[in-house]
Write a protein that holds these residues in place. Sequence first.
Motif, mmCIF file in Angstrom:
data_model
loop_
_atom_site.group_PDB
_atom_site.id
_atom_site.type_symbol
_atom_site.label_atom_id
_atom_site.label_comp_id
_atom_site.label_asym_id
_atom_site.label_seq_id
_atom_site.Cartn_x
_atom_site.Cartn_y
_atom_site.Cartn_z
ATOM 1 N N LEU A 82 0.831 -1.210 0.000
ATOM 2 C CA LEU A 82 0.000 0.000 0.000
ATOM 3 C C LEU A 82 0.862 1.255 0.000
ATOM 4 C CD1 LEU A 82 -3.220 0.949 1.633
ATOM 5 C CD2 LEU A 82 -1.236 2.083 2.599
ATOM 6 N N MET A 83 1.884 1.290 0.856
ATOM 7 C CA MET A 83 2.708 2.498 0.953
ATOM 8 C C MET A 83 3.511 2.733 -0.321
ATOM 9 S SD MET A 83 3.861 2.713 4.972
ATOM 10 C CE MET A 83 4.810 1.191 4.971
ATOM 11 N N ALA A 84 3.978 1.647 -0.957
ATOM 12 C CA ALA A 84 4.743 1.798 -2.196
ATOM 13 C C ALA A 84 3.841 2.287 -3.329
ATOM 14 C CB ALA A 84 5.390 0.468 -2.573
ATOM 15 N N ILE A 85 2.652 1.717 -3.442
ATOM 16 C CA ILE A 85 1.752 2.072 -4.543
ATOM 17 C C ILE A 85 1.170 3.473 -4.356
ATOM 18 C CG2 ILE A 85 -0.432 1.453 -5.668
ATOM 19 C CD1 ILE A 85 0.276 -1.505 -4.758
ATOM 20 N N ALA A 123 -11.420 -0.243 3.700
ATOM 21 C CA ALA A 123 -11.762 1.123 3.328
ATOM 22 C C ALA A 123 -12.726 1.077 2.152
ATOM 23 C CB ALA A 123 -10.507 1.914 2.950
ATOM 24 N N GLN A 124 -13.901 1.627 2.343
ATOM 25 C CA GLN A 124 -14.880 1.709 1.254
ATOM 26 C C GLN A 124 -15.638 3.029 1.395
ATOM 27 O OE1 GLN A 124 -17.065 -1.977 1.625
ATOM 28 N NE2 GLN A 124 -17.914 -1.461 3.620
ATOM 29 N N GLY A 125 -15.369 3.939 0.458
ATOM 30 C CA GLY A 125 -15.923 5.286 0.571
ATOM 31 C C GLY A 125 -15.367 5.984 1.797
ATOM 32 N N ALA A 130 -2.978 5.707 6.737
ATOM 33 C CA ALA A 130 -4.305 6.299 6.569
ATOM 34 C C ALA A 130 -4.393 7.085 5.267
ATOM 35 C CB ALA A 130 -4.638 7.194 7.752
ATOM 36 N N GLU A 131 -3.331 7.831 4.979
ATOM 37 C CA GLU A 131 -3.304 8.599 3.731
ATOM 38 C C GLU A 131 -3.273 7.658 2.538
ATOM 39 O OE1 GLU A 131 -0.463 11.925 1.479
ATOM 40 O OE2 GLU A 131 -0.065 11.343 3.557
ATOM 41 N N GLY A 132 -2.496 6.589 2.658
ATOM 42 C CA GLY A 132 -2.422 5.611 1.573
ATOM 43 C C GLY A 132 -3.755 4.946 1.302
ATOM 44 N N ASN A 164 -8.347 4.258 -2.081
ATOM 45 C CA ASN A 164 -9.799 4.181 -2.090
ATOM 46 C C ASN A 164 -10.407 5.136 -3.118
ATOM 47 O OD1 ASN A 164 -12.318 4.129 0.600
ATOM 48 N ND2 ASN A 164 -12.157 2.945 -1.275
ATOM 49 N N ASP A 165 -9.636 6.150 -3.513
ATOM 50 C CA ASP A 165 -10.082 7.038 -4.585
ATOM 51 C C ASP A 165 -10.091 6.312 -5.928
ATOM 52 O OD1 ASP A 165 -10.391 9.136 -2.822
ATOM 53 O OD2 ASP A 165 -8.435 10.039 -3.264
#
Length: 311
Positions: free
Chosen positions: A198-201, A233-235, A208-210, A215-216
């Motif tokens: 997650l952090m790499a992508i 995380a969904q919406g 949390a920011e990732g 999620n966008d």
Amino acid sequence: MSNVSSAPEGGVLCLGRTYCDLVFTGLSGLPVLGRELFADDIAIVPGGGAFITAAHLTSFGRPAMLVTRLGTDPLSGSLEKAIVESGVDLTFAERAQDAGPQVTIAIVQPQDRAFLSRRAGHGRPATLAAALRAPGIRHLHIAEYATLAELPSLIDLAKGSDLTVSLDPSWDDTLINDGNFLDTCRGIDVFLPNVEELMAIARTDDVAEGLQRLNDHFPHVVLKRGADGGTLAQGRERIERHAPRVPVIDTTGAGDAFNAGFLHLWLSGAEGAACLESAIAAGSRSVQAAGGASILAHGSKPATRRAGEPR
């Protein structure tokens, strides 16, 4: 043959490479160049995210078809008995000389593991088009981003067959920082990274920011947090659950079992919290034996610690 067409909730295609996993456990440390290190035990089992997820889905009673290329060499051939015994449907498994031997050496430590793998041949089974059109199939699970990078039209093909799609990025040093990663993944319904991925992508050190950034792009991001459980995380919704305490033998393939636990209930229309709890339970069960699907044959053991904690 599969009973996919009679499944009321639909079957799952699990697409990806299948490996022969050599899992070394009971090591005092990691190998050092010029020195020999001995393991207490070794397990030789089928591996690869596609197979492990399919095996766990099958254990839940959901039809799962492995879409893969299997080698014709003796090492690859030795895996078929265990794959068949898992109940995974091999209707769309292609046998090809260039598809093996495909091997992963897993060196297991109490809280982590290291891998050395060899890919063989290409990753597009000749059976793929027929698999996507198979009756009763509802969902395509892509077990690693490497497969999607090799088949960039895959999501469009799946959507053309009215399938939902999930992806486990599966860490790849070359591909994880692909500048086109998110564009290539456009259309994914369920994205299933671990924290490092997650952090790499997402290009951030803040989880949390990732999660928000990903999620966008994806309607459902399901984050694997090892011993800390997982986050959905969904919406605007964030759901967190902790992992139970279990005896940890090997964490290899636990993320793929986690995927199966989530997808099985998600495809049944369950609430997000229930899906996440199912995912964590499946991952926690997996770590109790060497090899990602071995626990399905050995059975679970009483819980005594969280997954990922030292023995």
